[in-house]
Write an enzyme that holds these catalytic residues in place. Sequence first.
Site, PDB file in Angstrom:
ATOM      1  N   ARG A 267      11.954  41.159  92.175  1.00 26.14           N
ATOM      2  CA  ARG A 267      12.485  39.909  92.732  1.00 26.14           C
ATOM      3  C   ARG A 267      12.510  39.994  94.253  1.00 26.14           C
ATOM      4  O   ARG A 267      12.215  39.030  94.952  1.00 26.14           O
ATOM      5  CB  ARG A 267      13.917  39.638  92.228  1.00 26.14           C
ATOM      6  CG  ARG A 267      14.086  39.426  90.731  1.00 26.14           C
ATOM      7  CD  ARG A 267      13.336  38.239  90.200  1.00 26.14           C
ATOM      8  NE  ARG A 267      13.546  37.022  90.960  1.00 26.14           N
ATOM      9  CZ  ARG A 267      14.650  36.256  90.950  1.00 26.14           C
ATOM     10  NH1 ARG A 267      15.661  36.565  90.187  1.00 26.14           N
ATOM     11  NH2 ARG A 267      14.722  35.157  91.676  1.00 26.14           N
TER      12      ARG A 267
ATOM     13  N   ASP B 226      15.237  35.346  77.296  1.00 29.98           N
ATOM     14  CA  ASP B 226      16.262  34.970  78.270  1.00 29.98           C
ATOM     15  C   ASP B 226      17.537  34.685  77.483  1.00 29.98           C
ATOM     16  O   ASP B 226      17.504  34.596  76.241  1.00 29.98           O
ATOM     17  CB  ASP B 226      15.780  33.716  79.035  1.00 29.98           C
ATOM     18  CG  ASP B 226      16.697  33.332  80.176  1.00 29.98           C
ATOM     19  OD1 ASP B 226      17.568  34.135  80.566  1.00 29.98           O
ATOM     20  OD2 ASP B 226      16.541  32.207  80.696  1.00 29.98           O
TER      21      ASP B 226
ATOM     22  N   HIS C  45      12.308  27.993  87.774  1.00 32.54           N
ATOM     23  CA  HIS C  45      12.749  29.238  88.427  1.00 32.54           C
ATOM     24  C   HIS C  45      11.496  29.957  88.961  1.00 32.54           C
ATOM     25  O   HIS C  45      11.144  31.033  88.484  1.00 32.54           O
ATOM     26  CB  HIS C  45      13.510  30.090  87.418  1.00 32.54           C
ATOM     27  CG  HIS C  45      14.346  31.171  88.024  1.00 32.54           C
ATOM     28  ND1 HIS C  45      14.545  31.306  89.384  1.00 32.54           N
ATOM     29  CD2 HIS C  45      15.050  32.186  87.446  1.00 32.54           C
ATOM     30  CE1 HIS C  45      15.328  32.339  89.615  1.00 32.54           C
ATOM     31  NE2 HIS C  45      15.651  32.894  88.454  1.00 32.54           N
TER      32      HIS C  45
ATOM     33  N   ARG D 199      19.922  27.393  95.142  1.00 30.98           N
ATOM     34  CA  ARG D 199      20.114  27.611  93.694  1.00 30.98           C
ATOM     35  C   ARG D 199      21.169  26.626  93.208  1.00 30.98           C
ATOM     36  O   ARG D 199      22.270  26.570  93.761  1.00 30.98           O
ATOM     37  CB  ARG D 199      20.578  29.031  93.388  1.00 30.98           C
ATOM     38  CG  ARG D 199      21.193  29.113  91.986  1.00 30.98           C
ATOM     39  CD  ARG D 199      21.507  30.479  91.523  1.00 30.98           C
ATOM     40  NE  ARG D 199      20.288  31.209  91.236  1.00 30.98           N
ATOM     41  CZ  ARG D 199      20.209  32.194  90.346  1.00 30.98           C
ATOM     42  NH1 ARG D 199      21.252  32.557  89.645  1.00 30.98           N
ATOM     43  NH2 ARG D 199      19.084  32.835  90.154  1.00 30.98           N
TER      44      ARG D 199
ATOM     45  N   CYS E 179      14.538  38.355  82.403  1.00 32.16           N
ATOM     46  CA  CYS E 179      14.835  37.992  83.793  1.00 32.16           C
ATOM     47  C   CYS E 179      16.207  38.477  84.231  1.00 32.16           C
ATOM     48  O   CYS E 179      16.462  38.582  85.436  1.00 32.16           O
ATOM     49  CB  CYS E 179      14.699  36.480  83.992  1.00 32.16           C
ATOM     50  SG  CYS E 179      15.628  35.514  82.787  1.00 32.16           S
TER      51      CYS E 179
HETATM   52  N1   CP Z   1      17.123  36.435  87.188  1.00 27.06           N
HETATM   53  C1   CP Z   1      17.971  35.862  88.057  1.00 27.06           C
HETATM   54  O1   CP Z   1      17.778  34.757  88.590  1.00 27.06           O
HETATM   55  O2   CP Z   1      19.039  36.658  88.325  1.00 27.06           O
HETATM   56  P1   CP Z   1      20.348  36.160  89.091  1.00 27.06           P
HETATM   57  O3   CP Z   1      20.963  35.057  88.286  1.00 27.06           O
HETATM   58  O4   CP Z   1      21.237  37.380  89.188  1.00 27.06           O
HETATM   59  O5   CP Z   1      19.943  35.666  90.457  1.00 27.06           O
END
Ligand code: CP
Length: 316
Positions: free
Chosen positions: A302, A233, A138, A111, A274
């Site tokens: 997730r 978002d 993503h 990430r 999300c």
């Molecule tokens: N939706 C998402 O990626 O959540 P986080 O940033 O908590 O990983």
Amino acid sequence: MAEKIMNLKGRSFLTLKDYTPEEIEYLIDLAKDLKTKKKQGITGNSLKGKNIALIFEKPSTRTRCAFTVGCIDEGGHPEYLGKDDIQLGYKESVEDTARVLGRMFDGIEFRGFKQDTVEKLAKYSGVPVWNGLTDLDHPTQILADFLTLKEQFGTLKGLHLVYVGDGRNNMANSLMIGSAKLGINFTVLSPESLWTDEVLVAECQEYNKTSGGTITITDNIDAVKGADAVYTDVWCSMGEEALAGERIALLKPYQVNTELMNAVGTEKTVFLHCLPAVKSYEVTEEVFEAHADVIFDEAENRMHTIKAVMVATLGN
Ligand code: CP
């Protein structure tokens, strides 16, 4: 049941562009199976003996926990490598870190900021690399979103999904790619200055020629009418905090509030986010709480979907 077994072993998961519609559906169905098993108290050993590196340049709740719990549920070992733990890209090149980690780990999650970094990790590590969010994409989030939609509607093809907010961010991009792959009619409702990159739109329109999906990009709120799902978002993505003032002014008319949800005009519409949500900005507390059950199904999903990606690409 994920009836068909697909061989995705050794594949990285960097963007849904790299996956066929059948492969994406397979991952969603595998996640559904793994979710059912987990609810029955059944976990697997597909990742037994596998070590997984979790590189996080940016903070995370859901993605980090999903990779950690999903890996442990399948008998693997996750190792968290935060931005201050390794020298990725500033004291050591991404290529060299990739070659080191590839010799020690069986899979790598990344990430961070640049899509180029996750692509280099995949190119040089020699092990499956999974994109846990970059500024452009993503893809694991989309699997969770689509599993949630499938749970709600039984099908994905032909649904009308309206994304409201910043049409250029990684969520708008990824939802557009996933929708075009699977034949979902996708609308970006956004001020014109935040419309999705035209090159990406053209690429997704090519996918739509096969899937039958459509793309609409508009600044007209009436576009929410009849939507099966409304999605938003945060207005300022990670790293864009300095733009908060101007972004709030620009996006205020696109807040998902009761008035906007009433304009949809159907009872069955779900609202997705999300997360994390900044309530009273992109969504009101009232709308969020009215749809909280589905939003937190989406968050839980997730874990099941990320587990499915690891099992399919690395599992025994
Ligand atoms: N939706 C998402 O990626 O959540 P986080 O940033 O908590 O990983």
